[in-house]
Design a protein around this motif. Structure first.
Motif, PDB file in Angstrom:
ATOM      1  N   HIS A  80       5.499 -24.339  43.467  1.00  0.00           N
ATOM      2  CA  HIS A  80       5.672 -23.968  44.865  1.00  0.00           C
ATOM      3  C   HIS A  80       4.784 -24.903  45.702  1.00  0.00           C
ATOM      4  N   THR A  81       5.103 -25.120  46.945  1.00  0.00           N
ATOM      5  CA  THR A  81       4.253 -25.960  47.787  1.00  0.00           C
ATOM      6  C   THR A  81       3.553 -25.109  48.845  1.00  0.00           C
ATOM      7  N   TYR A  82       2.442 -25.608  49.308  1.00  0.00           N
ATOM      8  CA  TYR A  82       1.685 -24.956  50.361  1.00  0.00           C
ATOM      9  C   TYR A  82       1.192 -26.016  51.337  1.00  0.00           C
ATOM     10  N   THR A  83       0.708 -25.584  52.477  1.00  0.00           N
ATOM     11  CA  THR A  83       0.195 -26.488  53.499  1.00  0.00           C
ATOM     12  C   THR A  83      -1.324 -26.431  53.495  1.00  0.00           C
ATOM     13  N   LEU A  84      -1.952 -27.572  53.289  1.00  0.00           N
ATOM     14  CA  LEU A  84      -3.409 -27.681  53.358  1.00  0.00           C
ATOM     15  C   LEU A  84      -3.756 -28.281  54.716  1.00  0.00           C
ATOM     16  N   LYS A  85      -4.492 -27.528  55.525  1.00  0.00           N
ATOM     17  CA  LYS A  85      -4.925 -28.018  56.834  1.00  0.00           C
ATOM     18  C   LYS A  85      -6.357 -28.496  56.716  1.00  0.00           C
ATOM     19  N   GLU A  88      -9.731 -34.394  60.450  1.00  0.00           N
ATOM     20  CA  GLU A  88     -10.072 -35.801  60.229  1.00  0.00           C
ATOM     21  C   GLU A  88     -10.240 -36.461  61.592  1.00  0.00           C
ATOM     22  N   ASP A  89     -11.408 -37.054  61.814  1.00  0.00           N
ATOM     23  CA  ASP A  89     -11.720 -37.688  63.100  1.00  0.00           C
ATOM     24  C   ASP A  89     -11.501 -36.727  64.268  1.00  0.00           C
ATOM     25  N   GLY A  90     -11.887 -35.452  64.078  1.00  0.00           N
ATOM     26  CA  GLY A  90     -11.770 -34.449  65.129  1.00  0.00           C
ATOM     27  C   GLY A  90     -10.376 -33.914  65.361  1.00  0.00           C
ATOM     28  N   GLU A  91      -9.411 -34.386  64.594  1.00  0.00           N
ATOM     29  CA  GLU A  91      -8.022 -33.977  64.754  1.00  0.00           C
ATOM     30  C   GLU A  91      -7.589 -33.122  63.557  1.00  0.00           C
ATOM     31  N   VAL A  92      -6.858 -32.023  63.833  1.00  0.00           N
ATOM     32  CA  VAL A  92      -6.347 -31.161  62.768  1.00  0.00           C
ATOM     33  C   VAL A  92      -5.097 -31.810  62.181  1.00  0.00           C
ATOM     34  N   LYS A  93      -5.098 -31.967  60.872  1.00  0.00           N
ATOM     35  CA  LYS A  93      -3.962 -32.547  60.160  1.00  0.00           C
ATOM     36  C   LYS A  93      -3.567 -31.611  59.033  1.00  0.00           C
ATOM     37  N   SER A  94      -2.447 -31.919  58.385  1.00  0.00           N
ATOM     38  CA  SER A  94      -2.021 -31.086  57.264  1.00  0.00           C
ATOM     39  C   SER A  94      -1.242 -31.913  56.252  1.00  0.00           C
ATOM     40  N   MET A  95      -1.200 -31.398  55.025  1.00  0.00           N
ATOM     41  CA  MET A  95      -0.434 -32.000  53.930  1.00  0.00           C
ATOM     42  C   MET A  95       0.328 -30.886  53.222  1.00  0.00           C
ATOM     43  N   GLN A  96       1.540 -31.185  52.778  1.00  0.00           N
ATOM     44  CA  GLN A  96       2.294 -30.283  51.910  1.00  0.00           C
ATOM     45  C   GLN A  96       1.951 -30.677  50.478  1.00  0.00           C
ATOM     46  N   LEU A  97       1.482 -29.704  49.698  1.00  0.00           N
ATOM     47  CA  LEU A  97       1.024 -29.994  48.338  1.00  0.00           C
ATOM     48  C   LEU A  97       1.607 -29.011  47.330  1.00  0.00           C
ATOM     49  N   PRO A  98       1.775 -29.462  46.087  1.00  0.00           N
ATOM     50  CA  PRO A  98       2.195 -28.529  45.032  1.00  0.00           C
ATOM     51  C   PRO A  98       1.045 -27.573  44.712  1.00  0.00           C
ATOM     52  N   LEU A  99       1.379 -26.321  44.501  1.00  0.00           N
ATOM     53  CA  LEU A  99       0.390 -25.297  44.168  1.00  0.00           C
ATOM     54  C   LEU A  99       0.395 -25.104  42.656  1.00  0.00           C
ATOM     55  N   THR A 100      -0.492 -25.800  41.972  1.00  0.00           N
ATOM     56  CA  THR A 100      -0.531 -25.770  40.510  1.00  0.00           C
ATOM     57  C   THR A 100      -1.490 -24.698  40.003  1.00  0.00           C
ATOM     58  N   PHE A 101      -1.486 -24.499  38.703  1.00  0.00           N
ATOM     59  CA  PHE A 101      -2.454 -23.584  38.106  1.00  0.00           C
ATOM     60  C   PHE A 101      -3.873 -24.036  38.420  1.00  0.00           C
ATOM     61  N   ALA A 102      -4.114 -25.339  38.510  1.00  0.00           N
ATOM     62  CA  ALA A 102      -5.461 -25.847  38.828  1.00  0.00           C
ATOM     63  C   ALA A 102      -5.910 -25.363  40.203  1.00  0.00           C
TER      64      ALA A 102
END
Length: 191
Positions: A80-85, A88-102
């Motif tokens: 499943h994927t999740y959004t990590l917010k 960076e440099d005072g700006e809010v960014k995000s990435m879509q990442l796989p949600l692994t057992f780790a």
């Protein structure tokens, strides 16, 4: 909670035996806060650590007719994927990442010894995200270091290196998920 109550009702109304297997974190043993049980159960399901499934023998003669995985997020994907917010440099960014057992294991104190934060100045091209690492052939892993993304206390991106026991568990959970998917056709739907 709705899946659990609905499952109890269905199981109790069947004329066959019913087995209920429920994930419930033990806060002191798992090293999580007292109020985190519900969050951990959701995370365990989403990370494939403890997938949700129902097996109802009344639904048909073949396993694929009886096994239902539809309660899981992204049932056609390994992870499943999740959004990590992050900031960076005072700006809010995000990435879509796989949600692994780790990613799940990092949230529990019992796995703490299998993780190590990598200072930004140590980041290099030999570091590979866990989901990509477990997809690599064994020979291609030589010299590579698996990591997961997280954020530090300042909400800045951080890499956490993952030890072999957790990588082994990721492979095991992915294999189990793939096995469930192979056994089920009725519980899968388009993402």
């Amino acid at each position: 909670a709705g899946h659990m109550i609905g499952g109890f009702i269905q199981g109790l109304m069947q004329r066959t035996p019913a087995i209920f297997n429920i994930y419930c974190a033990c806060q002191p043993e798992h090293g999580i806060p007292d109020d985190a049980g519900k969050r951990q159960a959701k995370l365990a399901m989403e990370s494939r650590a403890y997938p949700f499934f129902k097996y109802n023998p009344v639904k048909g003669d073949m396993p694929n007719e009886c096994l239902d995985l539809s309660g899981n997020p992204s049932p056609n994907q390994d992870w499943h994927t999740y959004t990590l917010k992050y900031t960076e440099d005072g700006e809010v960014k995000s990435m879509q990442l796989p949600l692994t057992f780790a990613d799940f294991a990092l949230t529990e104190g019992r796995f703490r010894k299998h993780f190590k934060r990598a200072p930004r100045d140590t980041w290099n091209e030999n570091m590979v995200p866990v989901a990509e690492f477990v997809d690599m052939e064994i020979e291609a892993r030589q010299g590579k270091v698996p990591y997961i993304w997280t954020v530090d206390k300042k909400n800045q991106l951080s890499r956490v290196l993952v030890a072999k026991p957790v990588i082994d568990a990721c492979e095991d959970r992915r294999h189990f998920w793939r096995t469930l998917k192979a056994l089920s056709s009725s519980g899968l739907k388009a993402d």
